[in-house]
Design a protein around this motif. Structure first.
Motif, PDB file in Angstrom:
ATOM      1  N   GLY A 104       0.814  -1.211   0.000  1.00  0.00           N
ATOM      2  CA  GLY A 104       0.000   0.000   0.000  1.00  0.00           C
ATOM      3  C   GLY A 104       0.840   1.248   0.000  1.00  0.00           C
ATOM      4  N   ALA A 105       1.940   1.223   0.773  1.00  0.00           N
ATOM      5  CA  ALA A 105       2.818   2.392   0.844  1.00  0.00           C
ATOM      6  C   ALA A 105       3.462   2.686  -0.506  1.00  0.00           C
ATOM      7  CB  ALA A 105       3.896   2.171   1.903  1.00  0.00           C
ATOM      8  N   LYS A 106       3.634   1.665  -1.343  1.00  0.00           N
ATOM      9  CA  LYS A 106       4.232   1.827  -2.666  1.00  0.00           C
ATOM     10  C   LYS A 106       3.176   1.995  -3.763  1.00  0.00           C
ATOM     11  CE  LYS A 106       8.604   1.349  -1.565  1.00  0.00           C
ATOM     12  NZ  LYS A 106       9.598   2.427  -1.793  1.00  0.00           N
ATOM     13  N   ASN A 107       1.901   2.103  -3.333  1.00  0.00           N
ATOM     14  CA  ASN A 107       0.793   2.251  -4.282  1.00  0.00           C
ATOM     15  C   ASN A 107       0.753   1.122  -5.314  1.00  0.00           C
ATOM     16  OD1 ASN A 107      -0.270   4.755  -3.248  1.00  0.00           O
ATOM     17  ND2 ASN A 107       1.555   5.744  -4.100  1.00  0.00           N
ATOM     18  N   ALA A 108       1.077  -0.085  -4.852  1.00  0.00           N
ATOM     19  CA  ALA A 108       1.038  -1.236  -5.751  1.00  0.00           C
ATOM     20  C   ALA A 108      -0.408  -1.567  -6.109  1.00  0.00           C
ATOM     21  CB  ALA A 108       1.697  -2.435  -5.083  1.00  0.00           C
TER      22      ALA A 108
END
Length: 384
Positions: A104-108
């Motif tokens: 989520g933090a990497k907007n995957a």
């Protein structure tokens, strides 16, 4: 003769009575620390890990998502040896939370985690973890029989055997359990102690309490505690009285960590502060003798095992470990330490069918049972 005395009679006979005297003498002459695991809570009518696992899996406090998540994780451990338990499942869950969080933090695109052909979001996984912790707290937070733990604390802090002088230093308790049996016993025995919490029935985390000069004990809850809670604005724990209503938008999460979790909690305070304090407790100043007595622990936590081994090897002989185990002879990590010539003389192993200390090996054809916490307490009291 009482049942307790009858079970203990073999250890007060040759060739094992001398080992008991070594145990007592080391505790009376050295700086002392105790590592206390789940096995020590059984006599207080709290469940061992297998029973705790079963009760948690059956808990009415888990919703359908949480039950499915927990059931899927349980399936991943089929065939494990030794059998996996609820802490293993919770460790797996918090690792999965970390995976979802990182994505989520990497907007995957793939922000979810798949379990049993079902995709779960980080929020669903977090909710399941909290419900599992609440279930654990409900199971072990009920009425307990505290008598043995009170006797143990009395024996440790107020020696009852004539001629035995108990060391005056503050005692360090390294607690792996979530229950509060040791803290309650210390309070009821009027032993001044610090567990990192300041305040009263409700309190806040303040590690400076460990540095007070009047302490009889320091209690290091290395895996957290069922009476510690985390509020949204901080990862530091609070102790919040049951009567306090936190319904004004203040989420109150139970702050416990499974033994082998690698999730963010282990890198942040208070866990990091507690780990540092434990490290200090295991590493005596050069030339200062220190003894660590281990009860009720199965050596299943690699983090703890690594710290003990490092301390043994780095102490130049100043740290002595006395481990009580229900196994008939040393196995696993204890077997490694016993066979490691660089530290074997520093490790005394009180096994179910023998005593093992370097080249001094004394075996028994009958169970010794000195590893039971109630029997350890009787020995410390001077009983036989």
């Amino acid at each position: 003769m009482s049942a307790n005395e009858d079970e203990l009679s073999p250890v007060f006979s040759s060739p094992f009575y001398d080992a008991i005297q070594r145990f007592e003498d080391l505790l009376s002459q050295s700086g002392r620390a105790f590592l206390i695991g789940a096995g020590c809570s059984k006599c207080a009518q709290l469940p061992l890990m297998a029973e705790l696992t079963e009760k948690t899996l059956e808990s009415d406090g888990l919703d359908d998502d949480s039950k499915n998540i927990l059931g899927s994780i349980q399936g991943l451990f089929n065939g494990s040896s030794p059998p996996a338990h609820i802490e293993d499942y919770l460790s797996e869950l918090v690792d999965l939370i970390a995976i979802a969080n990182r994505r989520g933090a990497k907007n995957a695109v793939a922000k979810t985690v798949t379990l049993g052909d079902v995709e779960y979001s980080e929020e669903q996984l977090l909710a399941a973890a909290e419900q599992i912790k609440q279930a654990i707290a409900g199971i072990i937070g009920g009425n307990v029989a505290i008598g043995t733990h009170r006797r143990f604390v009395e024996a440790v802090h107020r020696s009852r055997r004539p001629g035995k002088v108990t060391a005056n230093q503050s005692v360090d308790y390294l607690i792996l359990n979530y229950d509060t049996l040791i803290e309650d016993s210390l309070a009821l025995c009027r032993v001044p102690y610090a567990d990192g919490m300041d305040g009263g029935v409700s309190g806040w985390w303040n590690p400076r309490t460990f540095d007070r000069q009047d302490l009889g004990a320091r209690v290091l809850k290395l895996h957290g505690s069922i009476d510690w809670h985390e509020l949204p604005e901080t990862t530091l724990p609070y102790r919040i009285a049951d009567k306090v209503d936190m319904s004004e938008g203040q989420e109150k999460r139970i702050l416990i960590w499974p033994a082998s979790t690698k999730y963010r909690e282990t890198q942040l305070d208070p866990y990091a502060q507690l780990a540092d304090r434990a490290r200090r407790a295991l590493n005596p100043l050069r030339g200062t003798q220190r003894v660590l007595a281990i009860f009720g622990y199965s050596f299943g936590d690699s983090h703890i095992n690594i710290e003990i081994e490092r301390a043994l090897k780095g102490s130049a002989g100043d740290l002595t470990v006395m481990a009580f185990t229900h196994e008939d002879a040393p196995v696993g990590k204890l077997k490694e330490w016993h066979e490691d010539q660089s530290i074997s003389d520093q490790v005394l192993i009180f096994a179910n069918k023998g005593f093992f200390h370097g080249q001094d090996i004394r075996q028994s054809d009958q169970p010794l049972l000195w590893w039971k916490f109630e029997h350890i307490t009787t020995i410390l009291e001077g009983g036989r």
